[in-house]
Design a protein around this motif. Structure first.
Motif, PDB file in Angstrom:
ATOM      1  N   GLU A   6      50.118  23.205  32.046  1.00  0.00           N
ATOM      2  CA  GLU A   6      48.706  23.457  31.847  1.00  0.00           C
ATOM      3  C   GLU A   6      48.284  23.081  30.431  1.00  0.00           C
ATOM      4  O   GLU A   6      49.099  23.119  29.505  1.00  0.00           O
ATOM      5  CB  GLU A   6      48.362  24.937  32.068  1.00  0.00           C
ATOM      6  CG  GLU A   6      48.774  25.519  33.391  1.00  0.00           C
ATOM      7  CD  GLU A   6      50.113  26.220  33.327  1.00  0.00           C
ATOM      8  OE1 GLU A   6      50.355  27.116  34.151  1.00  0.00           O
ATOM      9  OE2 GLU A   6      50.918  25.873  32.440  1.00  0.00           O
ATOM     10  N   GLY A   8      44.310  22.774  27.908  1.00  0.00           N
ATOM     11  CA  GLY A   8      42.864  22.888  27.866  1.00  0.00           C
ATOM     12  C   GLY A   8      42.334  24.247  27.467  1.00  0.00           C
ATOM     13  O   GLY A   8      41.122  24.419  27.317  1.00  0.00           O
ATOM     14  N   GLU A  19      37.382  23.345  30.455  1.00  0.00           N
ATOM     15  CA  GLU A  19      38.084  22.738  31.574  1.00  0.00           C
ATOM     16  C   GLU A  19      39.585  22.771  31.329  1.00  0.00           C
ATOM     17  O   GLU A  19      40.056  22.264  30.303  1.00  0.00           O
ATOM     18  CB  GLU A  19      37.648  21.290  31.804  1.00  0.00           C
ATOM     19  CG  GLU A  19      38.326  20.670  33.045  1.00  0.00           C
ATOM     20  CD  GLU A  19      37.909  19.234  33.302  1.00  0.00           C
ATOM     21  OE1 GLU A  19      37.243  18.990  34.331  1.00  0.00           O
ATOM     22  OE2 GLU A  19      38.270  18.364  32.488  1.00  0.00           O
ATOM     23  N   SER A  21      43.493  21.816  32.652  1.00  0.00           N
ATOM     24  CA  SER A  21      44.199  20.798  33.427  1.00  0.00           C
ATOM     25  C   SER A  21      45.598  21.287  33.757  1.00  0.00           C
ATOM     26  O   SER A  21      46.204  22.022  32.979  1.00  0.00           O
ATOM     27  CB  SER A  21      44.308  19.490  32.629  1.00  0.00           C
ATOM     28  OG  SER A  21      43.036  18.983  32.286  1.00  0.00           O
ATOM     29  N   CYS A  22      46.095  20.838  34.878  1.00  0.00           N
ATOM     30  CA  CYS A  22      47.464  21.149  35.300  1.00  0.00           C
ATOM     31  C   CYS A  22      48.078  19.856  35.817  1.00  0.00           C
ATOM     32  O   CYS A  22      47.642  19.331  36.850  1.00  0.00           O
ATOM     33  CB  CYS A  22      47.474  22.218  36.375  1.00  0.00           C
ATOM     34  SG  CYS A  22      49.100  22.487  37.128  1.00  0.00           S
ATOM     35  N   VAL A  23      49.065  19.360  35.098  1.00  0.00           N
ATOM     36  CA  VAL A  23      49.753  18.140  35.501  1.00  0.00           C
ATOM     37  C   VAL A  23      51.045  18.505  36.212  1.00  0.00           C
ATOM     38  O   VAL A  23      51.847  19.292  35.691  1.00  0.00           O
ATOM     39  CB  VAL A  23      50.052  17.242  34.299  1.00  0.00           C
ATOM     40  CG1 VAL A  23      50.769  15.973  34.756  1.00  0.00           C
ATOM     41  CG2 VAL A  23      48.771  16.885  33.566  1.00  0.00           C
ATOM     42  N   ARG A  71      40.641  17.753  41.626  1.00  0.00           N
ATOM     43  CA  ARG A  71      41.947  17.148  41.427  1.00  0.00           C
ATOM     44  C   ARG A  71      41.852  15.635  41.349  1.00  0.00           C
ATOM     45  O   ARG A  71      40.887  15.040  41.855  1.00  0.00           O
ATOM     46  CB  ARG A  71      42.893  17.562  42.551  1.00  0.00           C
ATOM     47  CG  ARG A  71      42.351  17.236  43.919  1.00  0.00           C
ATOM     48  CD  ARG A  71      43.242  17.697  45.020  1.00  0.00           C
ATOM     49  NE  ARG A  71      42.814  17.096  46.281  1.00  0.00           N
ATOM     50  CZ  ARG A  71      43.553  17.040  47.360  1.00  0.00           C
ATOM     51  NH1 ARG A  71      44.773  17.559  47.366  1.00  0.00           N
ATOM     52  NH2 ARG A  71      43.084  16.473  48.464  1.00  0.00           N
ATOM     53  N   THR A  77      47.079  15.607  38.837  1.00  0.00           N
ATOM     54  CA  THR A  77      46.450  16.633  38.022  1.00  0.00           C
ATOM     55  C   THR A  77      45.413  17.412  38.823  1.00  0.00           C
ATOM     56  O   THR A  77      44.639  16.829  39.588  1.00  0.00           O
ATOM     57  CB  THR A  77      45.780  16.004  36.797  1.00  0.00           C
ATOM     58  OG1 THR A  77      46.775  15.306  36.033  1.00  0.00           O
ATOM     59  CG2 THR A  77      45.136  17.068  35.921  1.00  0.00           C
ATOM     60  N   TYR A  79      42.361  20.329  38.154  1.00  0.00           N
ATOM     61  CA  TYR A  79      41.509  20.833  37.097  1.00  0.00           C
ATOM     62  C   TYR A  79      40.853  22.150  37.493  1.00  0.00           C
ATOM     63  O   TYR A  79      40.642  22.415  38.683  1.00  0.00           O
ATOM     64  CB  TYR A  79      40.401  19.819  36.766  1.00  0.00           C
ATOM     65  CG  TYR A  79      40.915  18.457  36.371  1.00  0.00           C
ATOM     66  CD1 TYR A  79      41.045  17.442  37.311  1.00  0.00           C
ATOM     67  CD2 TYR A  79      41.294  18.203  35.054  1.00  0.00           C
ATOM     68  CE1 TYR A  79      41.526  16.195  36.960  1.00  0.00           C
ATOM     69  CE2 TYR A  79      41.778  16.942  34.695  1.00  0.00           C
ATOM     70  CZ  TYR A  79      41.891  15.954  35.653  1.00  0.00           C
ATOM     71  OH  TYR A  79      42.370  14.725  35.290  1.00  0.00           O
ATOM     72  N   CYS A  95      48.870  27.734  36.361  1.00  0.00           N
ATOM     73  CA  CYS A  95      48.814  26.831  37.502  1.00  0.00           C
ATOM     74  C   CYS A  95      50.036  27.120  38.377  1.00  0.00           C
ATOM     75  O   CYS A  95      51.125  27.380  37.855  1.00  0.00           O
ATOM     76  CB  CYS A  95      48.843  25.394  36.992  1.00  0.00           C
ATOM     77  SG  CYS A  95      48.856  24.119  38.250  1.00  0.00           S
TER      78      CYS A  95
END
Length: 122
Positions: A6, A8, A19, A21-23, A71, A77, A79, A95
């Protein structure tokens, strides 16, 4: 094995937006579902929202109408767009990926990220 990272998080004023993010280390289209959870100090971790591999999203009542999950499969990713933030939205946001059903409407997630801190100033 799926790794999640994660990013942001940060400090935002009440009413502001952020916002997250999760990659994922794997294709998110091959993961049956992903979710965002949060945990405030002294409180249990709570579900924020979920998105299935088919793109269906659900949200918990406290964030409905303010938070949106989206996403980008090309970037693996997911979001979490957070608008109209309130002090009670503060906490560590996690996440999660790959769910199994516990009982109707309730799931357990297998993979978790380390979390990102969200602070909302009043």
């Amino acid at each position: 094995q799926v790794q999640l990272e994660e990013s942001g998080g940060g400090l935002v004023q009440t009413g502001g937006s952020l916002e997250l993010s999760c990659v994922a280390s794997a294709s998110i289209l091959e993961i049956n579902a992903m979710a965002w959870y949060r945990q405030a100090p002294g409180k249990q971790r709570e579900l924020v929202g979920q998105v299935t591999s088919g793109g269906y999203t659900t949200y918990e009542d406290p964030v409905k109408g303010r938070f949106t999950i989206s996403r980008d499969p090309a970037k693996n990713t997911v979001y979490l767009q957070m608008n109209s933030l309130k002090p009670e939205d503060a906490g560590v946001y996690f996440c999660a990926a790959q769910r199994t059903p516990l009982r109707p409407g309730f799931y357990e997630y297998y993979y978790w990220g380390q979390g990102t801190q969200v602070t909302v100033s009043s």
